[in-house]
Design a protein around this motif. Structure first.
Motif, PDB file in Angstrom:
ATOM      1  N   GLY A  93       0.609  -1.259  -0.130  1.00 16.95           N
ATOM      2  CA  GLY A  93      -0.072   0.256   0.025  1.00 16.95           C
ATOM      3  C   GLY A  93       0.932   1.301   0.146  1.00 16.95           C
ATOM      4  O   GLY A  93       0.206   2.324   0.144  1.00 16.95           O
ATOM      5  N   LEU A  94       2.082   1.193  -0.003  1.00 13.88           N
ATOM      6  CA  LEU A  94       3.028   2.373  -0.059  1.00 13.88           C
ATOM      7  C   LEU A  94       3.052   2.888  -1.413  1.00 13.88           C
ATOM      8  O   LEU A  94       3.239   4.254  -1.607  1.00 13.88           O
ATOM      9  CB  LEU A  94       4.517   1.980   0.552  1.00 13.88           C
ATOM     10  N   SER A  95       2.765   2.378  -2.501  1.00 18.00           N
ATOM     11  CA  SER A  95       2.692   2.817  -3.778  1.00 18.00           C
ATOM     12  C   SER A  95       1.616   2.337  -4.638  1.00 18.00           C
ATOM     13  O   SER A  95       1.018   1.371  -4.334  1.00 18.00           O
ATOM     14  CB  SER A  95       4.117   2.406  -4.659  1.00 18.00           C
ATOM     15  N   MET A  96       1.390   3.017  -5.730  1.00 18.35           N
ATOM     16  CA  MET A  96       0.526   2.624  -6.514  1.00 18.35           C
ATOM     17  C   MET A  96       0.708   2.602  -8.041  1.00 18.35           C
ATOM     18  O   MET A  96       1.418   3.655  -8.424  1.00 18.35           O
ATOM     19  CB  MET A  96      -1.034   3.660  -6.431  1.00 18.35           C
ATOM     20  N   GLU A  97       0.343   1.609  -8.416  1.00 16.56           N
ATOM     21  CA  GLU A  97       0.366   1.432 -10.072  1.00 16.56           C
ATOM     22  C   GLU A  97      -0.635   1.677 -10.924  1.00 16.56           C
ATOM     23  O   GLU A  97      -1.967   1.360 -10.778  1.00 16.56           O
ATOM     24  CB  GLU A  97       0.862   0.036 -10.205  1.00 16.56           C
ATOM     25  N   PHE A  98      -0.414   2.644 -12.075  1.00 12.14           N
ATOM     26  CA  PHE A  98      -1.542   2.945 -13.024  1.00 12.14           C
ATOM     27  C   PHE A  98      -1.525   2.312 -14.359  1.00 12.14           C
ATOM     28  O   PHE A  98      -0.462   2.665 -14.758  1.00 12.14           O
ATOM     29  CB  PHE A  98      -1.445   4.434 -12.953  1.00 12.14           C
TER      30      PHE A  98
END
Length: 249
Positions: A69-74
């Motif tokens: 949950g520390l980063s997000m992929e788009f």
């Protein structure tokens, strides 16, 4: 975006999840791009890192949390690349699926039913808008092509009349007559029979029109217009073929 966010939060959305997504989207949204809807996974068990899907007036954006949950992929897909969108409702939630023109399929499962329906409705609206624009562009291109063809024909007529007024030399007139005779030798079949043969061939090819792309349809219409300009098919035949092509847009 804030107005849309308030509207979404009134539909049993997790405020923290939505705020986290929108904060990340701030730097991804392009000029004149507006967020239409955001849907977030809600699995039967506790969903710690839910996937979400964002639809805007320009594209679909898939959002996946990474690294605990520390980063997000788009991953995004323009509406021009989307072929269709579907919703399948189940007991524990709904699946939203969309397919691309390159036969790629993406699915987000366990969406709340209300959110999935909103997502599907917005997607259908955007697809209809894009397809109408595409069809209008195609029709406009046809009109431009026909107008240009008529303009060229008029210019050719003007040039012919100008040559006659200037008293073309006998040598040029003889060369023109020879070219006409040579052309007659190449095409000895009577005009009516040629039209019948060409029309039959065109009708046979119509069976595959539904399999052609937009570019191929436009190219086919150009070929029909050239046949009309050269007197190889009649105006009525051309209008019939043109109408048949437009049906498959």
């Amino acid at each position: 975006m804030l107005d849309n966010l308030k509207k979404i939060l009134n539909e049993d959305q997790d405020p923290k999840a939505i705020e986290k997504i929108t904060s990340k989207l701030e730097n991804l949204i392009m000029t004149n791009e507006e967020v239409g809807y955001i849907a977030v996974q809600k699995k039967p068990a506790i969903t710690i890192f839910p996937d979400s899907i964002v639809v805007t007036n320009k594209r679909i954006i898939l959002c996946k949390l990474k690294n605990l949950g520390l980063s997000m992929e788009f991953v995004d897909y323009d509406w021009a690349d989307i072929e269709a969108a579907f919703v399948k409702e189940g007991i524990l939630g709904s699946d939203f699926t969309f397919s691309t023109k390159t036969q790629l399929t993406q699915t987000i499962d366990y969406l709340p039913k209300n959110q999935a329906r909103k997502l599907y409705t917005y997607s259908k609206e955007q697809l209809d808008i894009y397809k109408n624009k595409e069809k209008n562009t195609f029709v406009n291109n046809i009109r431009i092509f026909e107008d240009n063809s008529e303009l060229l024909n008029r210019e050719e007529d003007i040039n012919v009349n100008s040559l006659k007024e200037k008293n073309i030399s006998d040598q040029i007139e003889e060369a023109i007559v020879e070219e006409v005779i040579d052309f007659a030798e190449i095409l000895p079949v009577p005009h009516e029979e040629s039209n019948f043969t060409i029309t039959n061939e065109l009708e046979k090819s119509e069976k595959k029109i539904s399999e052609l792309s937009q570019e191929e349809l436009f190219e086919k219409l150009q070929n029909y217009k050239r046949l009309l300009d050269n007197g190889l098919i009649l105006q009525g035949e051309y209008d019939k073929l043109k109408a048949e092509i437009l049906k498959h847009m």
